[in-house]
Design a protein around this motif. Sequence first.
Motif, PDB file in Angstrom:
ATOM      1  N   PHE A  34     -32.753   9.596 -25.272  1.00  0.00           N
ATOM      2  CA  PHE A  34     -33.108   9.700 -26.680  1.00  0.00           C
ATOM      3  C   PHE A  34     -32.099   8.955 -27.553  1.00  0.00           C
ATOM      4  O   PHE A  34     -32.474   8.219 -28.458  1.00  0.00           O
ATOM      5  CB  PHE A  34     -33.193  11.186 -27.081  1.00  0.00           C
ATOM      6  N   ARG A  35     -30.802   9.130 -27.279  1.00  0.00           N
ATOM      7  CA  ARG A  35     -29.762   8.437 -28.048  1.00  0.00           C
ATOM      8  C   ARG A  35     -29.879   6.915 -27.874  1.00  0.00           C
ATOM      9  O   ARG A  35     -29.733   6.169 -28.835  1.00  0.00           O
ATOM     10  CB  ARG A  35     -28.375   8.888 -27.607  1.00  0.00           C
ATOM     11  N   THR A  36     -30.131   6.493 -26.639  1.00  0.00           N
ATOM     12  CA  THR A  36     -30.285   5.057 -26.374  1.00  0.00           C
ATOM     13  C   THR A  36     -31.481   4.501 -27.133  1.00  0.00           C
ATOM     14  O   THR A  36     -31.406   3.428 -27.738  1.00  0.00           O
ATOM     15  CB  THR A  36     -30.446   4.804 -24.863  1.00  0.00           C
ATOM     16  N   ALA A  37     -32.579   5.245 -27.135  1.00  0.00           N
ATOM     17  CA  ALA A  37     -33.777   4.797 -27.866  1.00  0.00           C
ATOM     18  C   ALA A  37     -33.491   4.718 -29.364  1.00  0.00           C
ATOM     19  O   ALA A  37     -33.888   3.764 -30.030  1.00  0.00           O
ATOM     20  CB  ALA A  37     -34.951   5.740 -27.589  1.00  0.00           C
ATOM     21  N   LEU A  38     -32.786   5.716 -29.903  1.00  0.00           N
ATOM     22  CA  LEU A  38     -32.439   5.688 -31.322  1.00  0.00           C
ATOM     23  C   LEU A  38     -31.528   4.508 -31.648  1.00  0.00           C
ATOM     24  O   LEU A  38     -31.700   3.836 -32.664  1.00  0.00           O
ATOM     25  CB  LEU A  38     -31.740   6.991 -31.731  1.00  0.00           C
ATOM     26  N   LEU A  39     -30.574   4.231 -30.770  1.00  0.00           N
ATOM     27  CA  LEU A  39     -29.670   3.103 -30.983  1.00  0.00           C
ATOM     28  C   LEU A  39     -30.436   1.783 -30.965  1.00  0.00           C
ATOM     29  O   LEU A  39     -30.243   0.936 -31.831  1.00  0.00           O
ATOM     30  CB  LEU A  39     -28.573   3.090 -29.919  1.00  0.00           C
ATOM     31  N   LEU A  40     -31.334   1.618 -30.004  1.00  0.00           N
ATOM     32  CA  LEU A  40     -32.127   0.396 -29.929  1.00  0.00           C
ATOM     33  C   LEU A  40     -33.033   0.252 -31.148  1.00  0.00           C
ATOM     34  O   LEU A  40     -33.185  -0.848 -31.691  1.00  0.00           O
ATOM     35  CB  LEU A  40     -32.958   0.377 -28.640  1.00  0.00           C
ATOM     36  N   LEU A  41     -33.611   1.354 -31.586  1.00  0.00           N
ATOM     37  CA  LEU A  41     -34.450   1.326 -32.775  1.00  0.00           C
ATOM     38  C   LEU A  41     -33.624   0.934 -34.001  1.00  0.00           C
ATOM     39  O   LEU A  41     -34.031   0.098 -34.800  1.00  0.00           O
ATOM     40  CB  LEU A  41     -35.116   2.691 -32.991  1.00  0.00           C
ATOM     41  N   ALA A  42     -32.437   1.517 -34.125  1.00  0.00           N
ATOM     42  CA  ALA A  42     -31.568   1.197 -35.265  1.00  0.00           C
ATOM     43  C   ALA A  42     -31.147  -0.269 -35.228  1.00  0.00           C
ATOM     44  O   ALA A  42     -31.132  -0.946 -36.254  1.00  0.00           O
ATOM     45  CB  ALA A  42     -30.343   2.104 -35.267  1.00  0.00           C
ATOM     46  N   LEU A  43     -30.803  -0.769 -34.067  1.00  0.00           N
ATOM     47  CA  LEU A  43     -30.418  -2.175 -33.950  1.00  0.00           C
ATOM     48  C   LEU A  43     -31.592  -3.089 -34.276  1.00  0.00           C
ATOM     49  O   LEU A  43     -31.430  -4.098 -34.956  1.00  0.00           O
ATOM     50  CB  LEU A  43     -29.887  -2.482 -32.553  1.00  0.00           C
ATOM     51  N   GLY A  44     -32.756  -2.734 -33.793  1.00  0.00           N
ATOM     52  CA  GLY A  44     -33.950  -3.527 -34.089  1.00  0.00           C
ATOM     53  C   GLY A  44     -34.273  -3.504 -35.569  1.00  0.00           C
ATOM     54  O   GLY A  44     -34.589  -4.519 -36.172  1.00  0.00           O
ATOM     55  N   TRP A  45     -34.168  -2.342 -36.197  1.00  0.00           N
ATOM     56  CA  TRP A  45     -34.437  -2.217 -37.628  1.00  0.00           C
ATOM     57  C   TRP A  45     -33.442  -3.029 -38.442  1.00  0.00           C
ATOM     58  O   TRP A  45     -33.798  -3.721 -39.369  1.00  0.00           O
ATOM     59  CB  TRP A  45     -34.377  -0.748 -38.023  1.00  0.00           C
ATOM     60  N   SER A  46     -32.154  -2.988 -38.058  1.00  0.00           N
ATOM     61  CA  SER A  46     -31.149  -3.723 -38.828  1.00  0.00           C
ATOM     62  C   SER A  46     -31.324  -5.217 -38.675  1.00  0.00           C
ATOM     63  O   SER A  46     -31.094  -5.975 -39.610  1.00  0.00           O
ATOM     64  CB  SER A  46     -29.727  -3.313 -38.419  1.00  0.00           C
ATOM     65  N   SER A  47     -31.778  -5.676 -37.497  1.00  0.00           N
ATOM     66  CA  SER A  47     -31.983  -7.114 -37.349  1.00  0.00           C
ATOM     67  C   SER A  47     -33.187  -7.570 -38.163  1.00  0.00           C
ATOM     68  O   SER A  47     -33.207  -8.671 -38.685  1.00  0.00           O
ATOM     69  CB  SER A  47     -32.147  -7.501 -35.874  1.00  0.00           C
ATOM     70  N   LEU A  48     -34.200  -6.684 -38.323  1.00  0.00           N
ATOM     71  CA  LEU A  48     -35.335  -7.035 -39.172  1.00  0.00           C
ATOM     72  C   LEU A  48     -34.903  -7.086 -40.634  1.00  0.00           C
ATOM     73  O   LEU A  48     -35.304  -7.970 -41.373  1.00  0.00           O
ATOM     74  CB  LEU A  48     -36.464  -6.017 -39.007  1.00  0.00           C
ATOM     75  N   ALA A  49     -34.070  -6.144 -41.027  1.00  0.00           N
ATOM     76  CA  ALA A  49     -33.618  -6.129 -42.409  1.00  0.00           C
ATOM     77  C   ALA A  49     -32.753  -7.339 -42.707  1.00  0.00           C
ATOM     78  O   ALA A  49     -32.719  -7.823 -43.825  1.00  0.00           O
ATOM     79  CB  ALA A  49     -32.849  -4.839 -42.678  1.00  0.00           C
ATOM     80  N   ALA A  50     -32.030  -7.843 -41.711  1.00  0.00           N
ATOM     81  CA  ALA A  50     -31.143  -8.986 -41.921  1.00  0.00           C
ATOM     82  C   ALA A  50     -31.911 -10.309 -41.941  1.00  0.00           C
ATOM     83  O   ALA A  50     -31.369 -11.320 -42.334  1.00  0.00           O
ATOM     84  CB  ALA A  50     -30.083  -9.015 -40.830  1.00  0.00           C
ATOM     85  N   ALA A  51     -33.156 -10.296 -41.478  1.00  0.00           N
ATOM     86  CA  ALA A  51     -33.929 -11.535 -41.433  1.00  0.00           C
ATOM     87  C   ALA A  51     -34.293 -11.954 -42.853  1.00  0.00           C
ATOM     88  O   ALA A  51     -34.865 -11.184 -43.608  1.00  0.00           O
ATOM     89  CB  ALA A  51     -35.188 -11.338 -40.592  1.00  0.00           C
ATOM     90  N   ALA A  52     -33.918 -13.169 -43.188  1.00  0.00           N
ATOM     91  CA  ALA A  52     -34.245 -13.711 -44.511  1.00  0.00           C
ATOM     92  C   ALA A  52     -34.011 -15.210 -44.500  1.00  0.00           C
ATOM     93  O   ALA A  52     -33.085 -15.703 -43.862  1.00  0.00           O
ATOM     94  CB  ALA A  52     -33.391 -13.062 -45.590  1.00  0.00           C
ATOM     95  N   VAL A  53     -34.867 -15.923 -45.208  1.00  0.00           N
ATOM     96  CA  VAL A  53     -34.689 -17.361 -45.388  1.00  0.00           C
ATOM     97  C   VAL A  53     -34.518 -17.602 -46.882  1.00  0.00           C
ATOM     98  O   VAL A  53     -35.334 -17.158 -47.688  1.00  0.00           O
ATOM     99  CB  VAL A  53     -35.891 -18.157 -44.847  1.00  0.00           C
ATOM    100  N   ASP A  54     -33.445 -18.273 -47.229  1.00  0.00           N
ATOM    101  CA  ASP A  54     -33.194 -18.643 -48.616  1.00  0.00           C
ATOM    102  C   ASP A  54     -33.679 -20.061 -48.856  1.00  0.00           C
ATOM    103  O   ASP A  54     -33.490 -20.941 -48.016  1.00  0.00           O
ATOM    104  CB  ASP A  54     -31.705 -18.553 -48.945  1.00  0.00           C
ATOM    105  N   ILE A  55     -34.294 -20.283 -50.009  1.00  0.00           N
ATOM    106  CA  ILE A  55     -34.730 -21.615 -50.414  1.00  0.00           C
ATOM    107  C   ILE A  55     -33.947 -21.997 -51.664  1.00  0.00           C
ATOM    108  O   ILE A  55     -33.877 -21.222 -52.623  1.00  0.00           O
ATOM    109  CB  ILE A  55     -36.259 -21.674 -50.638  1.00  0.00           C
ATOM    110  N   THR A  56     -33.320 -23.166 -51.620  1.00  0.00           N
ATOM    111  CA  THR A  56     -32.522 -23.657 -52.735  1.00  0.00           C
ATOM    112  C   THR A  56     -33.200 -24.889 -53.315  1.00  0.00           C
ATOM    113  O   THR A  56     -33.660 -25.765 -52.575  1.00  0.00           O
ATOM    114  CB  THR A  56     -31.087 -23.999 -52.275  1.00  0.00           C
ATOM    115  N   PHE A  57     -33.241 -24.938 -54.633  1.00  0.00           N
ATOM    116  CA  PHE A  57     -33.850 -26.049 -55.357  1.00  0.00           C
ATOM    117  C   PHE A  57     -32.734 -26.983 -55.815  1.00  0.00           C
ATOM    118  O   PHE A  57     -31.837 -26.569 -56.553  1.00  0.00           O
ATOM    119  CB  PHE A  57     -34.657 -25.518 -56.538  1.00  0.00           C
ATOM    120  N   HIS A  58     -32.799 -28.229 -55.360  1.00  0.00           N
ATOM    121  CA  HIS A  58     -31.744 -29.213 -55.591  1.00  0.00           C
ATOM    122  C   HIS A  58     -32.239 -30.365 -56.457  1.00  0.00           C
ATOM    123  O   HIS A  58     -33.421 -30.725 -56.411  1.00  0.00           O
ATOM    124  CB  HIS A  58     -31.334 -29.882 -54.272  1.00  0.00           C
ATOM    125  N   SER A  59     -31.297 -30.976 -57.165  1.00  0.00           N
ATOM    126  CA  SER A  59     -31.549 -32.294 -57.752  1.00  0.00           C
ATOM    127  C   SER A  59     -30.392 -33.197 -57.357  1.00  0.00           C
ATOM    128  O   SER A  59     -29.285 -32.731 -57.057  1.00  0.00           O
ATOM    129  CB  SER A  59     -31.688 -32.229 -59.279  1.00  0.00           C
TER     130      SER A  59
END
Length: 175
Positions: free
Chosen positions: A5-30
């Motif tokens: 159960f602890r291992t499953a919770l840890l894996l779930l937490a790690l998976g959730w945090s990696s999803l939350a960290a996923a992001a692509v930034d777009i910068t507008f340049h001239s």
Amino acid sequence: MVRIFRTALLLLALGWSSLAAAAVDITFHSFNGSVLAGRYPHTFVSMEGTLDDGTEVRENFGFSAKSASLAVLSGPVEHMILVEEEKWLRKTNRHFTLTMTDGQYRKVRALVEAWRDAPGEYYDLETRNCIHFVGEIGRIMGLDISYPDKLLRKPKSWLNHITRLNPELGAQQVD
């Protein structure tokens, strides 16, 4: 059982945090450019980050005439998607950065491909230049976009105009 159960919770937490960290930034340049430097004023976007599926993104796109010639002044000419080298990225004006959803990223990529693959002579200094290309990307990102005639050949001034149209960006105008 408790260990599983602890291992499953840890894996779930790690998976959730990696999803939350996923992001692509777009910068507008001239890019200021000058005829003497061999680079004309230009606008483009860069995208960097991680999609929800873990795919790393580091790319940039602008729209340009395939060759710089006086023909550009006479109407539509051959076009290309311009990818900037790192040395040019360091010399740009960075106007503002937004965080994209995966859906917005896919729409931007589809737009890039559509403009790249458009048949015939698709670049037009007055109706379909780098400013129009970046403006369409801005619309995908939910920005208010307009194309005042007096700014169609002034990428930095145009992006400053977009900054004023979208005060929620909290961006400063570039001098």
